[in-house]
Design a protein around this motif. Structure first.
Motif, PDB file in Angstrom:
ATOM      1  N   THR A  77      41.723  32.220  31.344  1.00  0.00           N
ATOM      2  CA  THR A  77      41.944  30.838  30.933  1.00  0.00           C
ATOM      3  C   THR A  77      43.317  30.392  31.409  1.00  0.00           C
ATOM      4  O   THR A  77      44.287  31.163  31.361  1.00  0.00           O
ATOM      5  CB  THR A  77      41.849  30.729  29.404  1.00  0.00           C
ATOM      6  OG1 THR A  77      40.520  31.090  29.011  1.00  0.00           O
ATOM      7  CG2 THR A  77      42.165  29.336  28.913  1.00  0.00           C
ATOM      8  N   MET A  78      43.423  29.151  31.878  1.00  0.00           N
ATOM      9  CA  MET A  78      44.710  28.679  32.413  1.00  0.00           C
ATOM     10  C   MET A  78      44.812  27.171  32.309  1.00  0.00           C
ATOM     11  O   MET A  78      43.825  26.467  32.105  1.00  0.00           O
ATOM     12  CB  MET A  78      44.872  29.128  33.864  1.00  0.00           C
ATOM     13  CG  MET A  78      43.808  28.622  34.809  1.00  0.00           C
ATOM     14  SD  MET A  78      43.861  29.449  36.411  1.00  0.00           S
ATOM     15  CE  MET A  78      42.156  29.990  36.540  1.00  0.00           C
ATOM     16  N   LEU A 110      42.368  22.351  30.614  1.00  0.00           N
ATOM     17  CA  LEU A 110      42.281  23.793  30.445  1.00  0.00           C
ATOM     18  C   LEU A 110      41.063  24.327  31.186  1.00  0.00           C
ATOM     19  O   LEU A 110      39.961  23.786  31.035  1.00  0.00           O
ATOM     20  CB  LEU A 110      42.156  24.159  28.968  1.00  0.00           C
ATOM     21  CG  LEU A 110      43.272  23.679  28.038  1.00  0.00           C
ATOM     22  CD1 LEU A 110      42.927  24.037  26.594  1.00  0.00           C
ATOM     23  CD2 LEU A 110      44.591  24.290  28.440  1.00  0.00           C
ATOM     24  N   TYR A 111      41.267  25.374  31.985  1.00  0.00           N
ATOM     25  CA  TYR A 111      40.124  26.089  32.550  1.00  0.00           C
ATOM     26  C   TYR A 111      39.819  27.248  31.611  1.00  0.00           C
ATOM     27  O   TYR A 111      40.689  28.085  31.332  1.00  0.00           O
ATOM     28  CB  TYR A 111      40.427  26.608  33.959  1.00  0.00           C
ATOM     29  CG  TYR A 111      39.253  27.371  34.524  1.00  0.00           C
ATOM     30  CD1 TYR A 111      38.192  26.707  35.114  1.00  0.00           C
ATOM     31  CD2 TYR A 111      39.189  28.762  34.411  1.00  0.00           C
ATOM     32  CE1 TYR A 111      37.090  27.395  35.590  1.00  0.00           C
ATOM     33  CE2 TYR A 111      38.088  29.457  34.885  1.00  0.00           C
ATOM     34  CZ  TYR A 111      37.045  28.767  35.477  1.00  0.00           C
ATOM     35  OH  TYR A 111      35.946  29.449  35.935  1.00  0.00           O
ATOM     36  N   GLY A 162      48.372  38.636  34.306  1.00  0.00           N
ATOM     37  CA  GLY A 162      47.455  38.871  33.192  1.00  0.00           C
ATOM     38  C   GLY A 162      46.003  38.808  33.596  1.00  0.00           C
ATOM     39  O   GLY A 162      45.151  39.482  33.000  1.00  0.00           O
ATOM     40  N   HIS A 163      45.686  38.012  34.622  1.00  0.00           N
ATOM     41  CA  HIS A 163      44.313  37.931  35.100  1.00  0.00           C
ATOM     42  C   HIS A 163      43.878  39.266  35.702  1.00  0.00           C
ATOM     43  O   HIS A 163      42.703  39.653  35.588  1.00  0.00           O
ATOM     44  CB  HIS A 163      44.177  36.822  36.140  1.00  0.00           C
ATOM     45  CG  HIS A 163      44.394  35.449  35.576  1.00  0.00           C
ATOM     46  ND1 HIS A 163      44.291  34.317  36.340  1.00  0.00           N
ATOM     47  CD2 HIS A 163      44.702  35.024  34.328  1.00  0.00           C
ATOM     48  CE1 HIS A 163      44.526  33.250  35.599  1.00  0.00           C
ATOM     49  NE2 HIS A 163      44.786  33.667  34.369  1.00  0.00           N
ATOM     50  N   ILE A 164      44.798  39.958  36.347  1.00  0.00           N
ATOM     51  CA  ILE A 164      44.471  41.274  36.895  1.00  0.00           C
ATOM     52  C   ILE A 164      44.150  42.245  35.757  1.00  0.00           C
ATOM     53  O   ILE A 164      43.211  43.047  35.856  1.00  0.00           O
ATOM     54  CB  ILE A 164      45.629  41.802  37.774  1.00  0.00           C
ATOM     55  CG1 ILE A 164      45.815  40.888  38.993  1.00  0.00           C
ATOM     56  CG2 ILE A 164      45.361  43.242  38.220  1.00  0.00           C
ATOM     57  CD1 ILE A 164      46.995  41.254  39.869  1.00  0.00           C
ATOM     58  N   GLU A 165      44.893  42.151  34.665  1.00  0.00           N
ATOM     59  CA  GLU A 165      44.608  43.011  33.517  1.00  0.00           C
ATOM     60  C   GLU A 165      43.234  42.698  32.925  1.00  0.00           C
ATOM     61  O   GLU A 165      42.498  43.609  32.521  1.00  0.00           O
ATOM     62  CB  GLU A 165      45.702  42.856  32.466  1.00  0.00           C
ATOM     63  CG  GLU A 165      47.065  43.355  32.920  1.00  0.00           C
ATOM     64  CD  GLU A 165      47.035  44.806  33.383  1.00  0.00           C
ATOM     65  OE1 GLU A 165      46.589  45.666  32.598  1.00  0.00           O
ATOM     66  OE2 GLU A 165      47.430  45.075  34.530  1.00  0.00           O
ATOM     67  N   ASN A 166      42.873  41.415  32.867  1.00  0.00           N
ATOM     68  CA  ASN A 166      41.522  41.053  32.408  1.00  0.00           C
ATOM     69  C   ASN A 166      40.460  41.678  33.307  1.00  0.00           C
ATOM     70  O   ASN A 166      39.444  42.208  32.831  1.00  0.00           O
ATOM     71  CB  ASN A 166      41.350  39.535  32.403  1.00  0.00           C
ATOM     72  CG  ASN A 166      42.161  38.842  31.328  1.00  0.00           C
ATOM     73  OD1 ASN A 166      42.619  39.463  30.387  1.00  0.00           O
ATOM     74  ND2 ASN A 166      42.338  37.539  31.488  1.00  0.00           N
ATOM     75  N   ALA A 167      40.687  41.577  34.626  1.00  0.00           N
ATOM     76  CA  ALA A 167      39.725  42.142  35.573  1.00  0.00           C
ATOM     77  C   ALA A 167      39.622  43.653  35.421  1.00  0.00           C
ATOM     78  O   ALA A 167      38.524  44.228  35.504  1.00  0.00           O
ATOM     79  CB  ALA A 167      40.134  41.773  37.000  1.00  0.00           C
ATOM     80  N   LYS A 168      40.734  44.309  35.172  1.00  0.00           N
ATOM     81  CA  LYS A 168      40.715  45.763  34.981  1.00  0.00           C
ATOM     82  C   LYS A 168      39.923  46.151  33.730  1.00  0.00           C
ATOM     83  O   LYS A 168      39.272  47.201  33.689  1.00  0.00           O
ATOM     84  CB  LYS A 168      42.152  46.300  34.931  1.00  0.00           C
ATOM     85  CG  LYS A 168      42.820  46.300  36.301  1.00  0.00           C
ATOM     86  CD  LYS A 168      44.327  46.315  36.245  1.00  0.00           C
ATOM     87  CE  LYS A 168      44.908  47.612  35.811  1.00  0.00           C
ATOM     88  NZ  LYS A 168      46.402  47.611  35.957  1.00  0.00           N
ATOM     89  N   THR A 169      39.956  45.287  32.729  1.00  0.00           N
ATOM     90  CA  THR A 169      39.122  45.528  31.542  1.00  0.00           C
ATOM     91  C   THR A 169      37.643  45.497  31.918  1.00  0.00           C
ATOM     92  O   THR A 169      36.859  46.358  31.486  1.00  0.00           O
ATOM     93  CB  THR A 169      39.418  44.480  30.458  1.00  0.00           C
ATOM     94  OG1 THR A 169      40.780  44.614  30.032  1.00  0.00           O
ATOM     95  CG2 THR A 169      38.493  44.646  29.259  1.00  0.00           C
ATOM     96  N   LEU A 170      37.249  44.509  32.720  1.00  0.00           N
ATOM     97  CA  LEU A 170      35.851  44.434  33.170  1.00  0.00           C
ATOM     98  C   LEU A 170      35.460  45.682  33.953  1.00  0.00           C
ATOM     99  O   LEU A 170      34.348  46.192  33.812  1.00  0.00           O
ATOM    100  CB  LEU A 170      35.651  43.193  34.046  1.00  0.00           C
ATOM    101  CG  LEU A 170      35.886  41.828  33.396  1.00  0.00           C
ATOM    102  CD1 LEU A 170      35.701  40.722  34.430  1.00  0.00           C
ATOM    103  CD2 LEU A 170      34.943  41.611  32.216  1.00  0.00           C
TER     104      LEU A 170
END
Length: 294
Positions: free
Chosen positions: A132-133, A139-140, A169-177
């Motif tokens: 989200t950004m 807001l996306y 932080g988006h990279i961390e979200n992707a790493k969670t996936l």
């Protein structure tokens, strides 16, 4: 042997304001497909596709428009990897906070509604914006639940997500996936730089993003506006792949409007002068871990 660099061309984007600046932004499915094929002939192995209302040029997410573009690309003699955006219909705009009231500018749909074109048309690649950004006052929305559902839908359709990351932080979200098994194979990351709402197009930002990628990741990026070609050189030097195109920058030089093919030709020249070489679509499929579809 020189390193192979995958060039992506982002053909038209989803901005309405750009139409007043560049009269030749591709708008109709035929224009978008033609521009994509011209970019492929200039050296792009991948074309990133948004669609627009053919009459007004306004950004659209209508399935039938994607269908027309994809059919034209698959029917053409020129080989190219198709990458469909799934970044539309994710915007939330507020008219007021007290009481909370949504603006008519809100486009937010369900995860299926946002990636239906990838599920139905099954391109090799489709984008997944990983957080989200803020985009100005809009807001996306990309909650982890949204990302999990979209990633699962893409995986089940055999479509590889391009993990678009505007910040660390988006990279961390992707790493969670990735840890949760939502992403198959070597993950593909795209660094979105210099947008004005995320990471700047600066070497220190690119290095920080690269340095926290998971092992085995394939990665590239793009810069916007005047940063576009500077970022091409920096990414090649750092071992990444590159993206150019009218979605990100409309000028070939100061005051001179570009075509997609010209921007690709410029990027190809930078890549080759730096001692690397441009990947063909077949080579790019091997690098990215996808197979030709359609």
């Amino acid at each position: 042997m020189s390193r192979k660099v995958v060039v992506t061309c982002a053909i038209t984007g989803g901005s309405l304001a750009v139409l007043a600046k560049h009269p030749d932004i591709p708008k109709t499915p035929s224009q978008i497909a033609e521009a994509a094929l011209e970019a492929a002939k200039a050296g792009a192995a991948v074309v990133h596709i948004h669609v627009r209302d053919p009459e007004t040029g306004a950004p659209s997410n209508r399935l039938e428009l994607y269908e027309q573009v994809v059919k034209k690309l698959r029917d053409a003699a020129t080989d190219v990897i198709i990458n469909l955006t799934c970044g539309m219909d994710g915007e939330l705009a507020l008219e007021s906070l007290d009481p909370v009231k949504l603006s008519k500018a809100t486009t937010l749909k369900t995860p299926m509604g946002r990636c239906i074109q990838a599920i139905k048309l099954q391109p090799e690649l489709a984008t997944l914006d990983c957080g989200t950004m803020n985009f100005g006052q809009t807001l996306y929305v990309a909650r982890m639940s949204d990302l999990r559902e979209m990633a699962t839908l893409m995986r089940d359709a055999g479509v590889k997500p391009e993990l678009e990351c505007f910040d660390l932080g988006h990279i961390e979200n992707a790493k969670t996936l990735i840890r949760e098994g939502k992403i198959d194979g070597h993950p593909l990351f795209q660094f979105c730089l210099g947008t004005g709402y995320g990471a700047p197009a600066a070497p220190i930002a690119m290095q920080a993003m690269r340095d926290i990628l998971p092992a085995g990741a394939v990665w590239g990026g793009f810069g916007c506006g005047v940063d576009e070609m500077l970022v091409v050189g920096q990414l090649v030097a750092m071992g990444g792949h590159v993206r150019v195109g009218l979605e990100d920058n409309i000028y070939i030089r100061r005051g001179v409007l570009a075509s997609n093919a010209q921007l690709v030709e410029n990027a190809v020249g930078i890549i080759e002068r730096m001692g690397a070489s441009v990947a063909t679509p077949a080579e790019a499929r091997e690098i990215l871990g996808v197979v030709k579809r359609g």
